[in-house]
Design a protein around this motif. Structure first.
Motif, PDB file in Angstrom:
ATOM      1  N   TYR A 121      74.745  25.233  53.432  1.00 49.27           N
ATOM      2  CA  TYR A 121      74.588  24.160  52.836  1.00 49.27           C
ATOM      3  C   TYR A 121      75.647  23.292  52.490  1.00 49.27           C
ATOM      4  O   TYR A 121      76.809  24.126  52.126  1.00 49.27           O
ATOM      5  CB  TYR A 121      73.888  24.312  51.766  1.00 49.27           C
ATOM      6  CG  TYR A 121      72.272  24.558  51.767  1.00 49.27           C
ATOM      7  CD1 TYR A 121      71.743  25.005  53.011  1.00 49.27           C
ATOM      8  CD2 TYR A 121      71.518  25.177  50.439  1.00 49.27           C
ATOM      9  CE1 TYR A 121      70.430  25.273  53.042  1.00 49.27           C
ATOM     10  CE2 TYR A 121      70.202  25.372  50.651  1.00 49.27           C
ATOM     11  CZ  TYR A 121      69.690  25.570  51.944  1.00 49.27           C
ATOM     12  OH  TYR A 121      68.429  25.702  52.080  1.00 49.27           O
ATOM     13  N   PRO A 122      75.764  21.982  52.367  1.00 50.46           N
ATOM     14  CA  PRO A 122      76.987  21.408  52.007  1.00 50.46           C
ATOM     15  C   PRO A 122      76.712  21.292  50.454  1.00 50.46           C
ATOM     16  O   PRO A 122      75.910  21.664  49.798  1.00 50.46           O
ATOM     17  CB  PRO A 122      76.700  20.057  52.336  1.00 50.46           C
ATOM     18  CG  PRO A 122      75.074  19.839  52.801  1.00 50.46           C
ATOM     19  CD  PRO A 122      74.776  21.040  52.999  1.00 50.46           C
ATOM     20  N   LEU A 123      77.935  20.885  49.626  1.00 52.33           N
ATOM     21  CA  LEU A 123      78.018  21.024  48.439  1.00 52.33           C
ATOM     22  C   LEU A 123      77.042  20.312  47.485  1.00 52.33           C
ATOM     23  O   LEU A 123      76.496  20.849  46.568  1.00 52.33           O
ATOM     24  CB  LEU A 123      79.764  20.480  48.007  1.00 52.33           C
ATOM     25  CG  LEU A 123      79.746  20.520  46.414  1.00 52.33           C
ATOM     26  CD1 LEU A 123      79.762  22.023  45.738  1.00 52.33           C
ATOM     27  CD2 LEU A 123      81.229  20.059  46.268  1.00 52.33           C
ATOM     28  N   GLN A 124      76.651  19.207  47.943  1.00 52.65           N
ATOM     29  CA  GLN A 124      75.565  18.298  47.539  1.00 52.65           C
ATOM     30  C   GLN A 124      74.147  19.175  47.561  1.00 52.65           C
ATOM     31  O   GLN A 124      73.556  18.954  46.634  1.00 52.65           O
ATOM     32  CB  GLN A 124      75.493  16.824  48.084  1.00 52.65           C
ATOM     33  CG  GLN A 124      74.296  16.146  47.298  1.00 52.65           C
ATOM     34  CD  GLN A 124      74.509  14.756  47.921  1.00 52.65           C
ATOM     35  OE1 GLN A 124      75.183  14.310  48.738  1.00 52.65           O
ATOM     36  NE2 GLN A 124      73.461  14.056  47.622  1.00 52.65           N
ATOM     37  N   LYS A 125      74.040  19.580  48.470  1.00 53.13           N
ATOM     38  CA  LYS A 125      72.680  20.291  48.692  1.00 53.13           C
ATOM     39  C   LYS A 125      72.549  21.797  47.704  1.00 53.13           C
ATOM     40  O   LYS A 125      71.728  21.852  47.117  1.00 53.13           O
ATOM     41  CB  LYS A 125      72.199  20.796  50.226  1.00 53.13           C
ATOM     42  CG  LYS A 125      71.065  21.755  50.278  1.00 53.13           C
ATOM     43  CD  LYS A 125      70.117  21.000  51.213  1.00 53.13           C
ATOM     44  CE  LYS A 125      68.891  21.853  51.637  1.00 53.13           C
ATOM     45  NZ  LYS A 125      67.919  21.776  50.697  1.00 53.13           N
ATOM     46  N   ALA A 126      73.829  22.342  47.590  1.00 50.88           N
ATOM     47  CA  ALA A 126      73.790  23.581  46.700  1.00 50.88           C
ATOM     48  C   ALA A 126      73.639  23.146  45.183  1.00 50.88           C
ATOM     49  O   ALA A 126      73.053  23.743  44.719  1.00 50.88           O
ATOM     50  CB  ALA A 126      75.444  24.065  46.904  1.00 50.88           C
ATOM     51  N   ASP A 127      74.170  21.926  44.907  1.00 43.96           N
ATOM     52  CA  ASP A 127      74.070  21.239  43.632  1.00 43.96           C
ATOM     53  C   ASP A 127      72.851  21.235  43.516  1.00 43.96           C
ATOM     54  O   ASP A 127      71.976  21.403  42.128  1.00 43.96           O
ATOM     55  CB  ASP A 127      74.933  20.172  43.237  1.00 43.96           C
ATOM     56  CG  ASP A 127      76.250  20.772  42.827  1.00 43.96           C
ATOM     57  OD1 ASP A 127      76.539  21.871  42.247  1.00 43.96           O
ATOM     58  OD2 ASP A 127      77.358  19.724  42.577  1.00 43.96           O
ATOM     59  N   GLU A 128      71.994  20.342  44.245  1.00 43.31           N
ATOM     60  CA  GLU A 128      70.781  19.995  44.040  1.00 43.31           C
ATOM     61  C   GLU A 128      69.954  21.422  43.865  1.00 43.31           C
ATOM     62  O   GLU A 128      68.881  21.260  43.055  1.00 43.31           O
ATOM     63  CB  GLU A 128      70.164  19.334  45.733  1.00 43.31           C
ATOM     64  CG  GLU A 128      70.620  17.779  45.747  1.00 43.31           C
ATOM     65  CD  GLU A 128      70.298  17.337  46.793  1.00 43.31           C
ATOM     66  OE1 GLU A 128      69.502  17.916  47.525  1.00 43.31           O
ATOM     67  OE2 GLU A 128      70.857  16.354  47.055  1.00 43.31           O
ATOM     68  N   GLU A 129      69.922  22.486  44.644  1.00 39.04           N
ATOM     69  CA  GLU A 129      69.505  23.786  44.567  1.00 39.04           C
ATOM     70  C   GLU A 129      69.753  24.411  43.101  1.00 39.04           C
ATOM     71  O   GLU A 129      68.601  24.756  42.511  1.00 39.04           O
ATOM     72  CB  GLU A 129      69.756  24.733  45.518  1.00 39.04           C
ATOM     73  CG  GLU A 129      69.126  24.507  46.911  1.00 39.04           C
ATOM     74  CD  GLU A 129      67.716  24.561  47.104  1.00 39.04           C
ATOM     75  OE1 GLU A 129      67.164  25.313  46.592  1.00 39.04           O
ATOM     76  OE2 GLU A 129      67.317  23.562  47.397  1.00 39.04           O
ATOM     77  N   LEU A 130      70.957  24.128  42.579  1.00 38.84           N
ATOM     78  CA  LEU A 130      71.202  24.929  41.171  1.00 38.84           C
ATOM     79  C   LEU A 130      70.385  23.929  40.479  1.00 38.84           C
ATOM     80  O   LEU A 130      69.908  24.610  39.328  1.00 38.84           O
ATOM     81  CB  LEU A 130      72.723  24.688  41.137  1.00 38.84           C
ATOM     82  CG  LEU A 130      73.393  25.581  41.674  1.00 38.84           C
ATOM     83  CD1 LEU A 130      74.976  25.536  41.649  1.00 38.84           C
ATOM     84  CD2 LEU A 130      73.278  27.291  41.285  1.00 38.84           C
ATOM     85  N   TYR A 131      70.291  22.760  40.435  1.00 42.42           N
ATOM     86  CA  TYR A 131      69.746  21.649  39.581  1.00 42.42           C
ATOM     87  C   TYR A 131      68.095  22.032  39.422  1.00 42.42           C
ATOM     88  O   TYR A 131      67.522  22.283  38.443  1.00 42.42           O
ATOM     89  CB  TYR A 131      69.979  20.204  39.775  1.00 42.42           C
ATOM     90  CG  TYR A 131      69.212  19.261  38.924  1.00 42.42           C
ATOM     91  CD1 TYR A 131      69.820  19.121  37.555  1.00 42.42           C
ATOM     92  CD2 TYR A 131      68.124  18.694  39.132  1.00 42.42           C
ATOM     93  CE1 TYR A 131      69.270  18.044  36.872  1.00 42.42           C
ATOM     94  CE2 TYR A 131      67.564  17.762  38.284  1.00 42.42           C
ATOM     95  CZ  TYR A 131      67.814  17.424  36.995  1.00 42.42           C
ATOM     96  OH  TYR A 131      67.377  16.663  36.318  1.00 42.42           O
ATOM     97  N   ARG A 132      67.681  22.170  40.790  1.00 37.65           N
ATOM     98  CA  ARG A 132      66.020  22.386  40.804  1.00 37.65           C
ATOM     99  C   ARG A 132      65.742  23.606  40.224  1.00 37.65           C
ATOM    100  O   ARG A 132      64.825  23.906  39.395  1.00 37.65           O
ATOM    101  CB  ARG A 132      65.940  22.560  42.186  1.00 37.65           C
ATOM    102  CG  ARG A 132      64.270  22.645  42.603  1.00 37.65           C
ATOM    103  CD  ARG A 132      64.183  22.701  44.259  1.00 37.65           C
ATOM    104  NE  ARG A 132      64.413  23.585  44.962  1.00 37.65           N
ATOM    105  CZ  ARG A 132      63.938  24.522  45.274  1.00 37.65           C
ATOM    106  NH1 ARG A 132      62.628  24.751  44.966  1.00 37.65           N
ATOM    107  NH2 ARG A 132      64.573  25.399  46.217  1.00 37.65           N
ATOM    108  N   PHE A 133      66.780  24.823  39.973  1.00 36.64           N
ATOM    109  CA  PHE A 133      66.366  25.938  39.314  1.00 36.64           C
ATOM    110  C   PHE A 133      66.828  26.018  37.697  1.00 36.64           C
ATOM    111  O   PHE A 133      66.842  27.288  37.150  1.00 36.64           O
ATOM    112  CB  PHE A 133      66.945  27.253  40.094  1.00 36.64           C
ATOM    113  CG  PHE A 133      66.060  27.566  41.266  1.00 36.64           C
ATOM    114  CD1 PHE A 133      65.227  28.521  41.324  1.00 36.64           C
ATOM    115  CD2 PHE A 133      66.534  27.123  42.556  1.00 36.64           C
ATOM    116  CE1 PHE A 133      64.562  29.060  42.439  1.00 36.64           C
ATOM    117  CE2 PHE A 133      65.983  27.218  43.766  1.00 36.64           C
ATOM    118  CZ  PHE A 133      64.847  28.272  43.576  1.00 36.64           C
TER     119      PHE A 133
END
Length: 139
Positions: A121-133
């Motif tokens: 995953y790119p950084l932005q998608k990783a941040d989105e996953e962290l935010y989602r959880f």
């Protein structure tokens, strides 16, 4: 450059007459963050400026990290790991070189980061996953 497996090195270390001989044979030295970053850039054919931009770092701050003039927090190192498309093993080595804790799968936030690194995953998608959880984002 392919590094030997940890298990193989462990067996060799335990069979060595003393740790100094083992360390000299394998040129074991503390790898600095800037040295490892430069090595990764070369191995992966990446450019520093593009990596700093993809990591979302200030140009001057990123340059100082690469030159060894400034240290970086664990999250800044993770930003660089995602920007460089590192594997989990490479990311953990980078964290280690920075003097930060490696990613630990029993830690919920780290587990999500590990999952994202593994999936490329790119950084932005990783941040989105962290935010989602409900976890702190990297940036």
């Amino acid at each position: 450059m392919e590094e030997p497996l940890t298990e193989e090195l462990l067996q060799e270390l335990l069979a060595a007459p003393d740790p100094h001989a083992f360390a000299e044979r394998h040129r074991l030295e503390k790898r600095t963050l800037s040295e490892y970053l430069r090595q990764l850039l070369e191995e992966k054919g990446l450019e520093r400026a593009e990596t700093v931009r993809r990591a979302g770092l200030n140009d001057t701050f990123g340059y100082q990290i690469f030159m060894g003039q400034r240290g970086a927090s664990r999250d800044k190192v993770l930003q660089l790991a995602f920007a460089m498309g590192l594997s989990l093993k490479e990311a953990n080595r980078l964290l280690q070189a920075a003097g930060a804790n490696e990613l630990y799968c029993k830690n919920r936030r780290d587990a999500i980061i590990i999952f994202c690194l593994d999936r490329g995953y790119p950084l932005q998608k990783a941040d989105e996953e962290l935010y989602r959880f409900g976890e702190d984002t990297i940036c």
